[in-house]
Every structure is written in structure tokens, then in C-alpha cells.
Design a protein around this motif. Structure first.
Motif, PDB file in Angstrom:
ATOM      1  N   HIS A 183      -5.428   1.387  -0.685  1.00 54.75           N
ATOM      2  CA  HIS A 183      -5.516   1.531   0.741  1.00 54.75           C
ATOM      3  C   HIS A 183      -6.615   0.796   1.503  1.00 54.75           C
ATOM      4  O   HIS A 183      -6.288  -0.232   2.598  1.00 54.75           O
ATOM      5  CB  HIS A 183      -5.063   2.041   0.535  1.00 54.75           C
ATOM      6  N   SER A 229       0.936  -0.878   0.257  1.00 55.86           N
ATOM      7  CA  SER A 229      -0.349  -0.057   0.108  1.00 55.86           C
ATOM      8  C   SER A 229       0.444   1.196   0.406  1.00 55.86           C
ATOM      9  O   SER A 229       0.695   2.742  -0.701  1.00 55.86           O
ATOM     10  CB  SER A 229      -0.649  -0.270   0.739  1.00 55.86           C
ATOM     11  N   THR A 241       0.447   4.325  -3.048  1.00 51.38           N
ATOM     12  CA  THR A 241       0.510   5.441  -2.532  1.00 51.38           C
ATOM     13  C   THR A 241       1.709   6.092  -3.173  1.00 51.38           C
ATOM     14  O   THR A 241       1.611   7.197  -3.771  1.00 51.38           O
ATOM     15  CB  THR A 241       0.332   5.748  -0.753  1.00 51.38           C
ATOM     16  N   GLU A 284      -5.371   9.772  -6.646  1.00 52.07           N
ATOM     17  CA  GLU A 284      -5.555   9.740  -5.195  1.00 52.07           C
ATOM     18  C   GLU A 284      -7.658   8.685  -5.189  1.00 52.07           C
ATOM     19  O   GLU A 284      -7.830   7.320  -4.811  1.00 52.07           O
ATOM     20  CB  GLU A 284      -6.692  10.644  -4.859  1.00 52.07           C
ATOM     21  N   ALA A 343      -4.884   5.407  -4.931  1.00 51.22           N
ATOM     22  CA  ALA A 343      -4.410   4.644  -4.281  1.00 51.22           C
ATOM     23  C   ALA A 343      -5.300   4.549  -2.754  1.00 51.22           C
ATOM     24  O   ALA A 343      -5.227   3.173  -2.198  1.00 51.22           O
ATOM     25  CB  ALA A 343      -4.107   6.044  -3.944  1.00 51.22           C
TER      26      ALA A 343
END
Length: 491
Positions: free
Chosen positions: A476, A185, A189, A469, A472
């Protein structure tokens, strides 16, 4: 058998015993010297630090050539999981715990030990006033022995020790998987952050070029006397501001690339090229589970939960082991020894070569009677450790639930914002084109053009940011659920 025969026999025994002990000392005899995994504990250890995430499709997991151009997220994740020191530490910890399981299993087998003592013996006896009783002996002497011990019953001590070792191994494996999920993750990111920064930089350059074009258009109108000098100054100011923003965004982009390179265990200044931010997965509102179901599932199956449960089991086994250590131990013991100490019929009589042998087999009982009350405190500490691990498990469950909730909401927000950003870019582009044509036709003012230009630049940057975003946030959420796998980044 005469004395010469006895002497030759003793020398043969001495040579054989010396060879036996030499093999033992040099490490040629023990099974451990050959690296035998008699209990198969190495099967619990993955072949690479990346575990199941290693790209085995190439046939060379965790072996890489030059960095790809462009660098894909798949390669970035593989490099990070294989080369990051944290993943190597987790992998080494699993190895340590696997070896500890083998050690605990070995307690069920008998132990054998051998010893050899040899030397030169020069003995002389002088009997005062009785010279006929004097004696002198010079000989090479040796003694050998082999002893065995096999624990038959220890009130569950070995079983508790094995349970403790196996639970700690399970905890190490789960902790490794949890770390890989977290590292996965983190790298994703950082990858998307670098991709977003690259997209922002590209848009900042476009904005700088548009500001320059506006300045050129305003300067032309001023030179023809159809616009005030203030138009030229305002567009020049906007151009300078766009240049400032582009320089600032470029610094953010270089910082993001350095962070990504560090994740992959490369120098921060390593050259990295990323694909365009528009390439890749696009947002979709495809939630098939309620957030409550996600939280409940994660609190049952997440690797961090498994690790906490295993540590609790290990603490409970350690408590049982501590109690058992204060109880009797029943063992089967045996020993065989041999030496060539010379024998004599009495004082003043000559010594003759001889061979002495001794052996015994029996049951041994060890009973700890008094340990200075230490057992009470060790048992109390083990019980408290169990209580501590119970509380830690509850804390991990609570944190996992909160992480899933936050990740779920972040993904929903990112999904909605990606749609809003696309709409904003479309409207801002139309507004800018209208303002530019109006200004060129002489019916619009410079402030209208500059405002539309700034709005379009910001909208394009927001579009790139919303895409990265969303990607990511998707990664996540999968990490929070403990479900990350190679399919999340490979088409």
C-alpha cells in the motif's frame, strides 16, 4: 465530334463515375476502411488492459490456464489486472482518447468529397397551337462532382484542439496507471487478508485440538478422583468455545477467498489454494527516505497527479479552442463537376447529347458575425472549467500527501508489531508448556492451563495477522507513492 461519339463518350464517363462512387460508398476507397493508423496513435495504447504489469515473461500476457496450486500473489495480480472490468474500462478510455488525437491531427489535412447523381430523364413539352414546337426527350442523365477544402489558418483553433486531445490522452494514460496501481494494492490486500484468514483458521483448529486434549486430560483426572468435576466442565466449555471460534474463522476465510476470486474476475465459489502465511517476505525496517521526502516525491510524480495536471492542460487548451472558434477561418477551396445534360439550340429544336463541366479554385473566408451571445457563455464555461481543474489538482496533491503519511505510519506500526508478535508467540508457548506440565503433575489448576492455552492461540493468530499486515502495508505504501511494479511481488 458527331452526336454518336458524344453519346459514347458520355456513357464512358457515366460508367467510370459510377464505379468511382460505388467504391467510395462501399468503403473500398477511403483509407479509414483499411484501418490505417496514419498518425501512429495506437502506439499510445498498451497491448493489454494490465499495461506494464502484464506478465510478458511467459510470452502470452493476459492468457491464463487453470488457477495455480497454490495461487501466488503474482498470478493473482496478473489475473485481476487483465480481467477486472475496471481495468478494461480504463484501457478502452485510452483507446478512445488516442483516436481523438488522430481526429485532431486530421484537421490539418485537406478534405475531399465526391458525389454522383444519376437517373432516367423523361421530358416532354407540348406548346399549345404550335405542335411543331413540341419536343420529347428520354435519356439517362448523371452528374458527378469532386470538392476539396483545406483550412489554411484558423487563429490557433486546430492547435488548441490538438493540445486538448493530447492532454486528455495523457490524462487517460495516467488515470489507467493510477487505477492499475490501486487495483494492484487492492488485490494484494485481499490476497493477504485471505492468507491471514487461512492462517487464523489453521491456528483455530490447533486451538480446538488443544482444548480437546485439555478436556481429555481433565476428564481422566476426574475419573481417577484427583480433580473436581468443575475442571472437566470448564475444559468442556473451553473446547466448545474453541469450536465456535473455529467455525466463525472458517466463515471469514471463505468470505476472503470469495473476495479474492472476484478480484480476478472468477466466480466467488472458485476453488483457491494459498501458500502458508509464514512463506514470503519477512518484515524489515529498511526505510531509506524520510516521510517528508516521500510525500514531496509522490506529490510530483504520482500517476494521479499526472492525470490531474493533464486534465488541467486539457481545460486550458479547450478554453483557447473555444475562443478561436469565434474568429475567422481561411481555407483553400476547389470543386470540379461534370454532367451529361442534353443541350438544345432553342424551343422546338431537337436535343443533342452533351457534356457539361465546371470547376473553380479559390480562397474562402468564414467569419462568424453573430452567434446569439453563445460564444461569450461558452468561453466563460471553459474558463470556469480551468478553475475547477486547478482546484481538483490541489485536492489530489493534498490527498496523495495524506495517503503517503497514513501508509508510512501503518508500515512502521506493522513492522514493530511483527517483532512484538514473534516475541509474544515464544513467551506464550513456553507459558502453555509450563502450565500443561504443572497441571499434569497436579500442582497447577485448570484456570491456569486454560488461560495459557487461550493466550497461545491468540498469539499465534496475531503472528499470522502481523505478517500479512506488514506485507499489505508495504504494497500500500508503494501504491501511495505511485511506485508499484512487478518486482514488488516477484522474487
Amino acid at each position: 465530334m458527331n452526336a454518336d461519339t458524344l453519346a459514347r463518350s458520355s456513357r464512358r464517363h457515366a460508367r467510370a463515375s459510377t464505379a468511382l462512387i460505388s467504391l467510395y460508398v462501399l468503403g473500398a476507397l477511403p483509407l479509414s476502411a483499411y484501418g490505417f493508423d496514419i498518425f501512429g496513435t495506437n502506439s499510445a495504447v498498451t497491448s493489454t488492459p494490465a499495461g506494464i504489469f502484464a506478465d510478458a515473461g511467459s510470452g502470452r500476457p493476459c492468457l491464463f490456464g487453470p488457477v495455480g496450486t497454490p495461487l501466488t500473489l503474482s498470478e493473482a495480480v496478473d489475473r485481476a489486472l487483465c480481467g477486472n472490468p475496471k481495468t478494461s474500462q480504463a484501457w478502452a478510455n485510452v483507446k478512445v482518447r488516442a483516436a481523438a488525437v488522430g481526429t485532431a491531427k486530421s484537421a490539418y489535412l485537406p478534405t475531399l468529397s465526391a458525389s454522383l447523381q444519376g437517373g432516367r430523364d423523361d421530358t416532354s413539352t407540348d406548346v399549345k397551337n404550335h405542335p411543331r414546337l413540341d419536343s420529347i426527350n428520354r435519356s439517362n442523365v448523371y452528374s458527378t462532382s469532386v470538392s476539396a477544402n483545406w483550412v489554411l489558418y484558423d487563429f490557433g483553433g486546430r492547435k488548441a484542439g490538438l493540445d486538448n486531445a493530447e492532454a486528455l490522452l495523457a490524462a487517460a494514460q495516467a488515470a489507467q496507471e493510477a487505477l492499475l496501481q490501486q487495483m494492484f494494492s487492492t488485490v494484494a490486500t485481499d490476497y493477504y487478508a485471505a492468507q491471514s484468514a487461512a492462517g487464523k483458521l489453521a491456528q483455530a483448529k490447533i486451538a480446538e485440538d488443544l482444548a480437546h486434549d485439555s478436556f481429555t486430560a481433565a476428564s481422566a483426572r476426574v475419573s481417577r478422583g484427583i480433580a473436581a468435576i468443575s475442571d472437566q466442565l470448564q475444559t468442556q466449555t473451553a473446547w466448545a468455545q474453541a469450536t465456535f471460534v473455529r467455525t466463525e474463522v472458517e466463515g471469514e476465510w471463505l468470505t476472503a477467498l470469495g473476495t479474492l476470486a472476484s478480484d480476478m474476475n472468477l466466480n466467488p465459489d472458485h476453488a483457491i489454494q494459498l501458500p502458508d502465511g509464514e512463506d514470503g517476505n519477512t518484515p524489515a525496517d529498511d526505510f531509506t527516505e524520510t516521510v517528508a521526502a516521500m510525500i514531496d516525491n509522490a506529490q510530483r510524480t504520482h500517476p494521479s497527479i499526472a492525470a490531474a495536471k493533464a486534465r488541467l492542460n486539457a481545460a486550458m487548451a479547450s478554453e483557447r479552442q473555444t475562443r478561436a472558434e469565434g474568429l475567422p477561418v481561411f481555407s483553400l477551396a476547389g470543386k470540379y463537376s461534370q454532367n451529361n445534360q442534353p443541350a438544345s439550340l432553342g424551343l422546338g429544336e431537337p436535343q443533342f447529347p452533351a457534356t457539361g463541366r465546371d470547376w473553380y479554385v479559390g480562397v474562402q473566408v468564414q467569419i462568424p458575425l453573430f452567434e446569439g451571445f453563445g460564444r461569450i457563455y461558452r468561453t466563460s464555461a471553459a474558463r470556469s472549467q480551468t478553475e475547477l481543474q486547478t482546484s481538483i489538482l490541489d485536492e489530489v496533491r493534498q490527498q496523495i500527501g495524506l495517503d503517503v503519511w497514513k501508509s508510512y505510519q501503518a508500515l512502521r506500526t506493522a513492522t514493530q508489531n511483527s517483532v512484538n508478535a514473534a516475541t509474544l508467540v515464544s513467551v506464550a508457548a513456553q507459558s502453555f508448556e509450563a502450565a500443561r506440565h504443572r497441571y499434569a503433575a497436579g500442582v497447577g489448576n485448570i484456570l491456569e492451563l486454560l488461560t495459557a492455552q487461550k493466550t497461545l492461540s491468540e498469539a499465534r493468530q496475531q503472528r499470522i495477522h502481523s505478517l500479512t499486515e506488514w506485507r499489505a502495508a508495504r504494497i500500500h505504501l508503494a501504491s501511495s507513492l505511485g511506485r508499484l511494479n512487478a518486482n514488488d511481488i516477484r522474487p
